[in-house]
Motif scaffolding. Structure first.
Motif, short mmCIF file in Angstrom:
data_model
loop_
_atom_site.label_atom_id
_atom_site.label_comp_id
_atom_site.label_asym_id
_atom_site.label_seq_id
_atom_site.Cartn_x
_atom_site.Cartn_y
_atom_site.Cartn_z
N CYS A 88 6.61 -0.04 6.32
CA CYS A 88 6.21 1.34 6.01
C CYS A 88 4.72 1.59 6.25
O CYS A 88 4.29 2.74 6.38
N GLY A 89 3.92 0.53 6.32
CA GLY A 89 2.48 0.71 6.52
C GLY A 89 2.05 0.62 7.97
O GLY A 89 0.84 0.60 8.26
N ARG A 90 3.01 0.60 8.87
CA ARG A 90 2.70 0.40 10.29
C ARG A 90 1.90 1.58 10.85
O ARG A 90 2.29 2.74 10.72
N PHE A 146 -7.53 10.30 6.71
CA PHE A 146 -7.41 10.02 5.27
C PHE A 146 -6.33 10.87 4.62
O PHE A 146 -5.44 10.34 3.94
N LEU A 147 -6.38 12.19 4.80
CA LEU A 147 -5.42 13.08 4.14
C LEU A 147 -4.01 12.89 4.67
O LEU A 147 -3.04 12.91 3.90
N GLN A 148 -3.89 12.68 5.96
CA GLN A 148 -2.56 12.48 6.55
C GLN A 148 -1.94 11.15 6.11
O GLN A 148 -0.75 11.07 5.81
N ALA A 149 -2.77 10.10 6.04
CA ALA A 149 -2.28 8.79 5.59
C ALA A 149 -1.88 8.83 4.12
O ALA A 149 -0.98 8.10 3.69
N GLY A 150 -2.53 9.72 3.34
CA GLY A 150 -2.23 9.82 1.92
C GLY A 150 -0.83 10.28 1.61
O GLY A 150 -0.37 10.14 0.47
N ALA A 151 -0.13 10.82 2.60
CA ALA A 151 1.26 11.23 2.39
C ALA A 151 2.21 10.04 2.42
O ALA A 151 3.37 10.16 2.00
N PHE A 152 1.73 8.91 2.92
CA PHE A 152 2.59 7.73 3.09
C PHE A 152 2.12 6.50 2.30
O PHE A 152 2.94 5.69 1.88
N ILE A 153 0.81 6.36 2.12
CA ILE A 153 0.25 5.17 1.45
C ILE A 153 -0.82 5.58 0.44
O ILE A 153 -1.29 6.72 0.43
N CYS A 199 0.82 -1.21 0.00
CA CYS A 199 0.00 0.00 0.00
C CYS A 199 0.85 1.26 0.00
O CYS A 199 0.34 2.36 -0.27
N CYS A 200 2.13 1.14 0.32
CA CYS A 200 2.98 2.31 0.55
C CYS A 200 3.35 3.03 -0.74
O CYS A 200 3.42 2.42 -1.83
N LEU A 201 3.58 4.34 -0.61
CA LEU A 201 4.08 5.15 -1.72
C LEU A 201 5.58 4.93 -1.80
O LEU A 201 6.35 5.52 -1.02
N LEU A 202 6.01 4.08 -2.69
CA LEU A 202 7.43 3.71 -2.78
C LEU A 202 8.14 4.57 -3.81
O LEU A 202 7.63 4.81 -4.90
N SER A 203 9.33 4.99 -3.47
CA SER A 203 10.15 5.75 -4.41
C SER A 203 10.96 4.78 -5.27
O SER A 203 11.44 3.75 -4.78
#
Length: 282
Positions: free
Chosen positions: A202-204, A211-218, A188-192
């Motif tokens: 990374c999804g811990r 929702f908006l805060q989680a969108g920065a990571f996943i 689910c993570c936004l991987l570089s």
């Protein structure tokens, strides 16, 4: 009958059965006969080596059993086509043609029903995805399939990332003692692309974030909408795949019907020659 009489008079070795049609149909069936053996082998291997509990819970049908059924059906149909074409057996060729026609009509009906009842099809897909989430840790192949889908479609969960709370390991309830509580899979993570090593943790704790805060990571959007959008944007490709599956069936039906008619004409010619050979007054 005048045409047959003339042909019989001028060329006693003449045959209505075209070797091109005969051996083309045989080669066509031989290829799919070998494919059926591969499908049965994979089905038997998967059934013997894998536990089907997770797959059965998600799909209601064991994929290994499904492969075996498809393989056995293909084996029977192509066997009829192979032997029927080589032996010029009308009964086997008609069996081959009838089964192929039934399968083609069933596929056509399934496509039409799927289009007409698209909402019910969507609900069924949602049910399958949710069941897959529940059994994510039960089977390594199912886990790899879900991870591949989430990475490929840049999505997380069925409708949203919090759907992962349905899984007992990722559940967000206070009585969950798992180290993965309130987490989501790494897929689910936004991987570089520059990352040499993937951080599988990374999804811990991501389900605890808004929702908006989680969108920065996943990826926060669910896979169901992404899948539906992908289908809508690739209708021509899916239509081409469906056509690619239909064409071999139509070719098999056409070739078998041509060969059946040629064999019937040949039998009629042989009967005519036999009658004129035994009856001197004709």
């Amino acid at each position: 009958m005048g045409k047959r009489a003339a042909l019989a008079t001028y060329d006693k070795e003449f045959s209505f059965v075209s070797p091109v049609v005969k051996y083309l149909l045989f080669l066509f069936n031989l290829i799919f006969w070998m494919i059926s053996l591969v499908l049965m082998s994979i089905g038997i291997y998967a059934r013997m080596m894998k536990h089907a509990e997770a797959a059965m819970a998600c799909l209601a049908v064991d994929p290994a059993i499904l492969l075996l059924i498809v393989g056995v059906l293909m084996f029977f149909i192509t066997f009829c086509g192979c032997v029927g074409s080589l032996r010029e057996n009308i009964c086997l060729l008609q069996t081959f043609c009838i089964f192929l026609t039934i399968i083609f009509l069933l596929q056509l009906a399934a496509g039409v029903l799927g289009f007409v009842f698209s909402d019910k099809a969507r609900n069924k897909v949602s049910e399958i995805i949710n069941n897959a989430i529940v059994h994510y840790r039960d089977d390594i192949d199912l886990q790899n399939l879900i991870d591949f889908g989430q990475k490929e479609f840049s999505c997380c969960g069925g409708v949203t990332y919090t759907d992962w709370s349905q899984n007992m390991y990722f559940n967000c309830t206070t009585d969950n003692r798992s180290r993965e509580r309130c987490s989501v899979p790494f897929s689910c993570c936004l991987l570089s692309k520059d990352e040499a090593v993937i951080n599988t943790m990374c999804g811990r704790g991501m389900q605890e974030l808004p929702f908006l805060q989680a969108g920065a990571f996943i990826h926060t959007n669910g896979c169901i909408d992404k899948l539906v959008n992908w289908i809508h944007s690739n209708l021509f490709m899916l239509g081409g795949i469906a056509l690619g599956l239909a064409i071999p069936q139509l070719v098999g039906i056409l070739l078998s019907q041509i060969l059946i008619n040629q064999i019937k004409d040949q039998i009629e010619l042989q009967n005519y020659n036999l009658q004129h050979r035994t009856d001197p007054w004709q």
